[in-house]
Design an enzyme around this catalytic site. Sequence first.
Site, PDB file in Angstrom:
ATOM      1  N   PHE A 162       0.835  -1.197   0.000  1.00 62.12           N
ATOM      2  CA  PHE A 162       0.000   0.000   0.000  1.00 62.12           C
ATOM      3  C   PHE A 162       0.872   1.250   0.000  1.00 62.12           C
ATOM      4  CE2 PHE A 162      -2.326  -3.210   2.444  1.00 62.12           C
ATOM      5  CZ  PHE A 162      -3.621  -3.139   1.939  1.00 62.12           C
ATOM      6  N   ASP A 163       0.464   2.241  -0.762  1.00 58.60           N
ATOM      7  CA  ASP A 163       0.971   3.592  -0.554  1.00 58.60           C
ATOM      8  C   ASP A 163       0.346   4.131   0.732  1.00 58.60           C
ATOM      9  OD1 ASP A 163       2.152   6.103  -1.025  1.00 58.60           O
ATOM     10  OD2 ASP A 163       0.415   6.793  -2.143  1.00 58.60           O
TER      11      ASP A 163
END
Length: 300
Positions: A162-163
């Site tokens: 995930f960012d």
Amino acid sequence: MAAPSLEDKLVVAISSRALFDFEEENRVFEGGDPQAYMKLQLQRLDQPAQPGIAFSLIRKLLAFNDPDKQRVEVVILSRNDPVSGMRVFRSAKAAHIPLSRGVFTQGRPPFGYLHPLRAHLFLSANAQDVREALAAGFPAARVLTESMVASVNYPNEVRIAFDGDAVLFSDEAEKVFQRDGLEAFQLHELTKAAQPLPDGPFKPFLTALHRLQQAGDPSMRIRTALVTARSAPAHERAIRTLMDWNIQVDEAMFLGGLPKGEFLRQFEPDFFFDDQTRHVDQAARHVPAGHVASGIANVV
């Protein structure tokens, strides 16, 4: 016998193009002849479709189920017509993907059905459907069908990257960066290091993954990574936010703006989520990737 229910399950809604490779058929559909598309799918009814970009993620998540406990539910949510839906289910059966539920809307936007499904994630190749799902409060990403397929090196791990800002966290800090630059962003995050960031659109999905991991399964596990352009000292607020949520990620990469693709190739996720198209496009050369059209970077 108890009535069927999706309570206490991780629910993923996914379009047929995200799960299977229907790109050739989709070109017929986008050519403006839905009847020709339907006819083609019917002709290929007994020809199983090849795996799509999100196939590995879905197959591994469903491996958390066993005869005694169904922990994950995957539902096809598609603009396809019901006839074409038959091929989707047959392709799933041929690939040993246990699917039993689907909604086919024959060209109409399907995102409204996320509410009764109580979906924790929606994956689709349709950008507008993803934007509307995000606006309705559901974690959603546009699958880049040109992405590299997932590695086969970790068959017993669901690997998801995930960012941070505008994905797991809100875009509060990203707005400062966009408006005032890197130095102001670093100062802002340093002074607010002890103050958790507001929730981003994908926090509910991360929380559901955490519950699934806590439920325990000796044959499968989940490995998560935070892959962010942040660097020290802005890293601390991100870590403290996760601590405040009582959620741990297995790996964290604070890259200070370096391209994420090669780092993701090393992590080998089944899927990567990011809000910025340049990061997603670059990542898709290495791993399965999806665009989360949320936050200041996606204001039209």
